[in-house]
Design a protein around this motif. Structure first.
Motif, PDB file in Angstrom:
ATOM      1  N   LEU A   5       0.902  -1.111  -0.036  1.00  0.00           N
ATOM      2  CA  LEU A   5      -0.122  -0.037   0.041  1.00  0.00           C
ATOM      3  C   LEU A   5       0.833   1.208  -0.015  1.00  0.00           C
ATOM      4  O   LEU A   5       2.042   1.090   0.478  1.00  0.00           O
ATOM      5  CB  LEU A   5      -0.888  -0.238   1.136  1.00  0.00           C
ATOM      6  CG  LEU A   5      -1.946  -1.260   1.374  1.00  0.00           C
ATOM      7  CD1 LEU A   5      -2.598  -1.207   2.690  1.00  0.00           C
ATOM      8  CD2 LEU A   5      -2.787  -1.274   0.132  1.00  0.00           C
ATOM      9  N   ALA A  61      -4.150   5.146   1.138  1.00  0.00           N
ATOM     10  CA  ALA A  61      -4.349   3.424   1.687  1.00  0.00           C
ATOM     11  C   ALA A  61      -3.729   3.177   2.756  1.00  0.00           C
ATOM     12  O   ALA A  61      -3.873   2.364   3.554  1.00  0.00           O
ATOM     13  CB  ALA A  61      -4.297   2.691   0.250  1.00  0.00           C
ATOM     14  N   LEU A 103      -4.451   4.656   5.986  1.00  0.00           N
ATOM     15  CA  LEU A 103      -6.031   3.939   6.539  1.00  0.00           C
ATOM     16  C   LEU A 103      -5.503   2.799   7.093  1.00  0.00           C
ATOM     17  O   LEU A 103      -6.134   2.295   8.290  1.00  0.00           O
ATOM     18  CB  LEU A 103      -6.783   4.084   5.373  1.00  0.00           C
ATOM     19  CG  LEU A 103      -7.444   5.244   5.077  1.00  0.00           C
ATOM     20  CD1 LEU A 103      -8.429   5.015   3.469  1.00  0.00           C
ATOM     21  CD2 LEU A 103      -8.414   5.833   6.061  1.00  0.00           C
ATOM     22  N   ALA A 160      -5.544  11.074  -3.994  1.00  0.00           N
ATOM     23  CA  ALA A 160      -6.114   9.767  -3.570  1.00  0.00           C
ATOM     24  C   ALA A 160      -7.453   9.278  -4.525  1.00  0.00           C
ATOM     25  O   ALA A 160      -8.012  10.230  -4.828  1.00  0.00           O
ATOM     26  CB  ALA A 160      -6.587   9.968  -2.158  1.00  0.00           C
ATOM     27  N   THR A 167     -12.548   6.135  -3.615  1.00  0.00           N
ATOM     28  CA  THR A 167     -12.929   5.324  -2.896  1.00  0.00           C
ATOM     29  C   THR A 167     -11.931   5.315  -1.404  1.00  0.00           C
ATOM     30  O   THR A 167     -12.433   5.236  -0.477  1.00  0.00           O
ATOM     31  CB  THR A 167     -12.895   3.752  -3.370  1.00  0.00           C
ATOM     32  OG1 THR A 167     -11.559   3.699  -3.824  1.00  0.00           O
ATOM     33  CG2 THR A 167     -13.714   3.542  -4.407  1.00  0.00           C
ATOM     34  N   ASP A 168     -10.747   5.680  -1.725  1.00  0.00           N
ATOM     35  CA  ASP A 168      -9.891   5.760  -0.656  1.00  0.00           C
ATOM     36  C   ASP A 168     -10.305   7.090   0.272  1.00  0.00           C
ATOM     37  O   ASP A 168     -10.223   7.047   1.640  1.00  0.00           O
ATOM     38  CB  ASP A 168      -8.325   5.980  -0.966  1.00  0.00           C
ATOM     39  CG  ASP A 168      -7.669   4.467  -1.196  1.00  0.00           C
ATOM     40  OD1 ASP A 168      -8.374   3.566  -0.579  1.00  0.00           O
ATOM     41  OD2 ASP A 168      -6.569   4.497  -2.022  1.00  0.00           O
ATOM     42  N   ARG A 169     -10.602   8.210  -0.404  1.00  0.00           N
ATOM     43  CA  ARG A 169     -11.299   9.560   0.374  1.00  0.00           C
ATOM     44  C   ARG A 169     -12.425   9.198   0.993  1.00  0.00           C
ATOM     45  O   ARG A 169     -12.565   9.567   2.166  1.00  0.00           O
ATOM     46  CB  ARG A 169     -11.301  10.539  -0.619  1.00  0.00           C
ATOM     47  CG  ARG A 169      -9.856  11.175  -0.940  1.00  0.00           C
ATOM     48  CD  ARG A 169     -10.453  12.446  -1.906  1.00  0.00           C
ATOM     49  NE  ARG A 169     -10.589  12.179  -3.254  1.00  0.00           N
ATOM     50  CZ  ARG A 169     -11.361  12.529  -4.143  1.00  0.00           C
ATOM     51  NH1 ARG A 169     -11.936  13.927  -3.631  1.00  0.00           N
ATOM     52  NH2 ARG A 169     -11.904  12.129  -5.198  1.00  0.00           N
ATOM     53  N   ARG A 175     -13.349   6.135   2.383  1.00  0.00           N
ATOM     54  CA  ARG A 175     -12.988   5.237   3.424  1.00  0.00           C
ATOM     55  C   ARG A 175     -12.574   6.267   4.680  1.00  0.00           C
ATOM     56  O   ARG A 175     -12.698   6.042   5.576  1.00  0.00           O
ATOM     57  CB  ARG A 175     -12.027   4.163   2.865  1.00  0.00           C
ATOM     58  CG  ARG A 175     -12.464   3.250   2.190  1.00  0.00           C
ATOM     59  CD  ARG A 175     -11.409   2.275   1.780  1.00  0.00           C
ATOM     60  NE  ARG A 175     -10.900   1.624   2.831  1.00  0.00           N
ATOM     61  CZ  ARG A 175      -9.406   1.293   2.915  1.00  0.00           C
ATOM     62  NH1 ARG A 175      -8.595   1.918   1.885  1.00  0.00           N
ATOM     63  NH2 ARG A 175      -8.875   0.626   3.935  1.00  0.00           N
TER      64      ARG A 175
END
Length: 239
Positions: free
Chosen positions: A137, A141, A144, A175, A178-180, A182
């Motif tokens: 990663l 990511a 997280l 980013a 989807t990562d934002r 999350r």
């Protein structure tokens, strides 16, 4: 038969300590006030004992013991129900509390009124637990992933919140959506855990502004629902 170890934990108020563990479903098997303080409880063939702490030592949070259980999720549900029944709510902050349990976790902790951390661990928890920092990663990511360890294993919500906020500031621009998402979902959950409902509302608004597709929402369903699940868990008995 092999050896049996019985933890002896400090108590500054034996009656209070025993009452807390009774609420969790433990049976008091011994209670002594003189010539010295001593108490014992038992449940599921597991004993915990309590005695006077060293003179002059105030209650403080510290590692108490580990309890290996067959089903950590089931035990957490049972404890949560018992605490809500006894106190009318889930005690989730301060001394005399229980940590939350998210899907996929294999452990949780009870912190008793004297600050003893009793951590309940799934007996078949994988030996090679991955504690964040995965080399596969990068960017947000990886942030997280590290924050997950702070939140789920170290029960340090403040540190997890700081890590994600810093990660968004540093990596948010590049980013993926989807990562934002999350990150915003994790921050909304942490805000609820830390007693900041206004901050949680802000992060939910950030999530809504991303305009996730139905497919993305389905992919992230568990994470997007974590704040709502936590609010439901914390809701007082009367509601």
């Amino acid at each position: 038969m092999g050896d049996t170890a019985v933890p002896v934990l400090p108590t500054h108020d034996l009656a209070r300590t025993l009452d807390f563990y009774r609420a969790l479903g433990y049976t008091v098997t011994y209670e002594q006030a003189r010539p010295y303080i001593y108490g014992a409880i038992s449940a599921h063939d597991c004993e915990l004992h309590f005695a006077d702490p060293p003179a002059g030592s105030p209650p403080r949070e510290q590692t108490g013991c580990l309890v290996m259980v067959a089903d950590a999720a089931q035990r957490h549900r049972a404890f949560s129900a018992a605490l809500r029944e006894r106190f009318g709510r889930i005690p989730a902050r301060g001394l005399g509390r229980i940590t939350r349990f998210r899907p996929g976790q294999t452990r949780f902790s009870v912190i008793d009124p004297d600050g003893n951390w009793v951590t309940y661990i799934q007996r078949n928890e994988p030996e090679g637990l991955e504690y964040g920092g995965s080399a596969t990663l990068s960017g947000l990511a990886q942030v997280l992933d590290n924050a997950r360890i702070l939140r789920d294993f170290k029960s340090d919500d403040k540190a997890a919140e700081r890590a994600i906020e810093a990660g968004l500031h540093r990596h948010g621009a590049e980013a993926g959506r989807t990562d934002r998402a999350r990150a915003f979902a994790a921050l909304a959950e942490l805000a609820i855990a830390l007693g900041k409902p206004d901050r949680a509302a802000e992060r939910r608004a950030d999530l809504a502004a991303l305009g996730l597709t139905e497919a993305e929402r389905a992919e992230l369903a568990a994470e997007l629902g974590a704040a709502d699940d936590l609010e439901q868990w914390l809701r007082p008995h009367a509601e």
